[in-house]
Structures are given as structure tokens and as C-alpha cells.
Design an enzyme around this catalytic site. Structure first.
Site, PDB file in Angstrom:
ATOM      1  NE  ARG A 171      54.984  68.710  33.978  1.00  0.00           N
ATOM      2  CZ  ARG A 171      53.942  69.184  33.506  1.00  0.00           C
ATOM      3  NH1 ARG A 171      54.231  69.936  32.362  1.00  0.00           N
ATOM      4  NH2 ARG A 171      52.931  68.880  33.343  1.00  0.00           N
ATOM      5  CE  LYS A 228      49.353  68.634  35.110  1.00  0.00           C
ATOM      6  NZ  LYS A 228      48.797  69.047  34.024  1.00  0.00           N
ATOM      7  CE1 TYR A 249      51.635  76.030  32.502  1.00  0.00           C
ATOM      8  CE2 TYR A 249      52.688  74.211  33.097  1.00  0.00           C
ATOM      9  CZ  TYR A 249      52.685  75.092  32.107  1.00  0.00           C
ATOM     10  OH  TYR A 249      53.504  75.203  31.130  1.00  0.00           O
ATOM     11  CG  HIS A 271      45.227  74.976  33.093  1.00  0.00           C
ATOM     12  ND1 HIS A 271      45.130  75.705  31.820  1.00  0.00           N
ATOM     13  CD2 HIS A 271      46.518  74.423  33.206  1.00  0.00           C
ATOM     14  CE1 HIS A 271      46.328  75.343  31.162  1.00  0.00           C
ATOM     15  NE2 HIS A 271      46.943  74.876  32.304  1.00  0.00           N
ATOM     16  CD  GLU A 277      46.912  78.755  33.813  1.00  0.00           C
ATOM     17  OE1 GLU A 277      47.757  78.292  34.217  1.00  0.00           O
ATOM     18  OE2 GLU A 277      45.891  78.912  34.738  1.00  0.00           O
ATOM     19  CG  ASP A 321      45.343  71.058  25.563  1.00  0.00           C
ATOM     20  OD1 ASP A 321      45.067  71.012  24.103  1.00  0.00           O
ATOM     21  OD2 ASP A 321      46.200  71.568  26.146  1.00  0.00           O
TER      22      ASP A 321
END
Ligand SMILES: NC(=O)c1ccc[n+]([C@@H]2O[C@H](COP(=O)([O-])OP(=O)(O)OC[C@H]3O[C@@H](n4cnc5c(N)ncnc54)[C@H](O)[C@@H]3O)[C@@H](O)[C@H]2O)c1
Length: 368
Positions: free
Chosen positions: A15, A75, A94, A96, A118, A270
Site C-alpha cells: 500500500r 505502516k 498507523y 500501533h 488507529e 491481530d
């Protein structure tokens, strides 16, 4: 604002932070967009497509970071990217962070303003930048489930929709949220016999209204799940308890009762997975077998359909990227508290309480 789009460097990530149509909109709003050469090639966006959209192509990530004020990615930044971040940068991607202390400390050291997809919120308290990926995973779960039910894949040799005179497959969907509903839509479209299990009675009522007689709904008691798993050909795990590991709804004993060659797709892998027998797999080696039951437990399902996923992600992120570019990060967050909820790291401090608590790092609320 100068908006930079580096090529994603995480393994098997195809992506890209901005698609050419998103670039066009940013350029039309008066911004400069700087794209690393080849950034979209994995999903067939050529440099020429970006140039036609108004972007400037730069030779490497170092040039993109050096010449941009905001970096839009997919990412979390890898160490070589964190090293390129400076206090003037806004990073929108993102992150995380809650399970990644080295990244959190790297972002703190960079001094950059880091806004995580997120944790951006919507009025109904949902997470609009996670939703598109749940939609993709839900729809894909039925596609992969149907594939692994085929005999050549080790499956039971069952066609999901049956044919006239032969009953369709039974599909049990555990969790009727975003991914569960999208799975159900695909399974209904393929004429399977679909039941959705959830513990939210309000949600079950909504599903009942929405699907009418196309599906059945059931309260997700232990007994109901045990019976469902025993009779189903395809079980899709799509539960979520926000901020917690997925509950293990299907025990090893229940898996033992399943028909040989039936398939489990654990979308919730996940978050640790909702089958006791699950462990995370990859697109290179997506399935394994336990007691004759095929398990598909890929933690990054949208990666397999990277082009669709990139467009879906951009549909959700572009309005926020435009706000950030038009107003600058601080004014944009002041104007939109949902965007402000995305702020995770600000000027060297963790600005998101749950991340600070999980990582045992000091928390400092953004004063804006
Ligand atoms: N594997 C992947 O590539 C991938 C991609 C996207 C999302 N996901 C994951 O998919 C999962 C589902 O996400 P979502 O966006 O659909 O969540 P969601 O919040 O929209 O829906 C979750 C549903 O689970 C229900 N639920 C909670 N506990 C339950 C229980 N004990 N029994 C039955 N139902 C229960 C909730 O009531 C809710 O309706 C999450 O873990 C998410 O991280 C995985």
C-alpha cells in the site's frame, strides 16, 4: 504545506500513503506533494500517474523527509525512517505504539508530531481509520474461506452456495461488528446459510433488521457457539473487545467436534485470535491444520488486496490529511477533536494516555 509520501519499506507492504487521486486533491488545495520514486509501483501506480496528479518525484526517502513538513504513510515508521524525522515534521500513519516501546521512544526522540490513524475517532465513538481495513478483512474472510473449502486446498470439497438440490454451506460468524457484517454480506451474496453470533443484544437487533430473513442471529452463549462450530463448514472469528485481547470463544475441544476439512478464519488474530487453536500466519504461509480443520489466521489480511485497501484507506484518511495540510497540525486538531484523539506523540512526550500506561512512559496531555 509540503506533503511527503515515502515508499513503504515494511516487509510485503504494497500500500502507499497517498494514491494519485488523493494527491490531486491536495495539489488542488494548494499543497506541494513529494512522492518517492516507485512508492506506488507495488499496486501499479507509476511515477507518471503521480506526476499527472501534480506530484514531484524524489529519488529516495531521505529527500522526501528532508523536503516535507508532513509525512503520510501506511505502516509505522521503521528505524531508518524514524532517523529521518525532525521536530518540524507531522507524521500521519498507523503507529500501533502500545506494543512497540522502541518505536515510541524513537518517535519521542525525534520531536515530531505523530498522529496515529488507529486512534482518530468519529461521532459515534467508532474508529473511522480502522473501519476500512475491517471491511476489507470481513469481505475477504468469505473469499478465503470458500477457497480453502475446496478439495485441492485440503478442504471438505464444499461449494459455499450449494447448487439447486444440494444444500449450501453453513457459515457461522462470531461477532457482528464491522468485519462480521461485511463477511455476512459476502456469504449471503454467495447464498450460504449464515448465522451471526454476538453478545450485544442491541447489535443482534440491528442485524436482524438490516438483513431481515437473509441471515439468522443468535446470542453468543458458550453452548450456542459449541453447537455452531460443530455444525458449521466455515467459522469466521470477528469479535473485538476494545483495548483487550480477543476472548477465546472456540476451545480446542470444540475444534475436535468439527467436520474434517471445515475452515476457520480468525480475523481477530491481530488481537490474539478468538480460537484457542489459532496462531498468527502470513500471506506466504497462510494456513495450518488442527484436528483436520483448516485454520487461516493472517494478521494483515488487507495486504493481500493492497490496491483495494490503499483506495479504501485513502477514502478515510484524505479528509484528515487535507485538514492537517490546510490548517497545520495544531489548528487542525483544535478545530477537530476527533483528529486530536489521533495524537500519540507530541514534542518528545507521549500524548495518548493508554499508550503511555501500556509502555510505562510518562504521559503529557496536549495543551491545545
Ligand atoms: N486480520 C486482519 O487483517 C484484520 C483486519 C482488520 C480488522 N481485524 C480485527 O478484526 C476484529 C474485529 O474488528 P471489527 O472492526 O469488526 O470490530 P467491531 O468492534 O466492529 O465488532 C466486534 C463485534 O464483536 C462483538 N463481540 C465482543 N465480544 C464478543 C463475544 N464474546 N462474543 C460474540 N461477539 C462479541 C461486539 O459486540 C461487536 O459487535 C478486531 O480484532 C480487529 O482488530 C483484523
Amino acid at each position: 504545506m509540503r506533503v511527503g509520501v515515502p515508499k513503504e519499506i515494511k516487509n510485503h507492504e504494497y500500500r502507499v500513503g497517498l494514491t494519485p487521486p488523493s494527491v490531486s486533491d491536495l495539489v488542488a488545495a494548494g499543497h506541494d506533494v513529494l512522492v518517492q520514486t516507485g512508492a506506488g509501483l507495488g499496486i501499479d501506480f507509476e511515477d507518471a500517474d503521480y506526476i499527472a496528479a501534480g506530484a514531484t518525484i524524489l529519488p529516495d526517502a531521505a529527500a522526501v523527509f528532508a523536503q516535507s513538513d508532513m509525512i503520510v504513510k501506511v505502516k509505522e515508521p521503521q528505524p531508518s525512517e524514524i532517523a529521518l524525522l525532525e521536530p518540524r515534521h507531522v507524521l500521519f500513519t498507523y503507529l500501533h505504539l502500545a506494543a512497540d516501546k522502541p518505536q515510541a521512544e524513537g518517535l519521542m526522540a525525534s520531536g515530531a508530531t505523530c498522529i496515529a490513524y488507529e486512534t482518530v475517532t468519529a461521532n459515534d465513538r467508532s474508529l473511522p481509520l480502522l473501519k476500512p481495513m475491517s471491511e476489507v478483512a470481513g469481505r475477504m474472510s468469505v473469499q478465503v474461506g470458500a477457497h480453502y473449502l475446496e478439495k485441492e486446498q485440503g478442504g471438505r470439497g464444499i461449494l459455499l452456495g450449494g447448487v439447486p438440490g444440494v444444500a449450501p454451506a453453513k457459515v457461522a460468524i462470531l461477532g457482528g461488528g464491522v468485519s462480521g457484517v461485511n463477511a455476512a454480506q459476502m456469504a449471503v451474496g454467495m447464498r450460504a446459510d449464515v448465522t451471526i453470533y454476538d453478545i450485544s443484544n442491541a447489535r443482534l437487533a440491528e442485524l436482524d433488521m438490516f438483513f431481515s430473513s437473509q441471515i439468522k442471529t443468535a446470542y453468543a452463549s458458550k453452548a450456542a457457539i459449541a453447537a455452531a462450530v460443530k455444525s458449521a463448514h466455515l467459522v469466521i472469528g470477528a469479535v473485538l473487545v476494545p483495548g483487550a485481547a480477543a476472548p477465546k470463544l472456540v476451545t480446542r475441544e470444540m475444534v475436535k467436534t468439527m467436520k474434517r476439512g471445515s475452515v476457520l478464519v480468525d480475523i481477530a488474530i491481530d488481537q490474539g485470535g478468538c480460537f484457542e487453536t489459532s496462531h498468527a500466519t502470513t500471506h506466504q504461509d497462510p494456513v495450518f491444520e488442527v484436528d483436520g480443520v483448516i485454520h487461516y489466521c493472517v494478521a494483515n489480511m488487507p495486504g493481500a488486496v493492497a490496491r483495494t485497501s490503499a483506495f479504501a484507506l485513502n477514502n478515510a484518511t484524505l479528509p484528515f490529511a487535507l485538514k492537517l495540510a490546510n490548517l497545520g497540525a495544531e489548528a487542525a486538531m483544535k478545530a477537530d477533536p476527533h483528529l486530536a484523539n489521533g495524537l500519540n506523540v507530541y514534542k518528545g512526550k507521549i500524548a495518548y494516555k493508554a499508550v503511555a500506561d501500556d509502555l510505562d512512559l510518562p504521559f503529557e496531555a496536549w495543551a491545545g
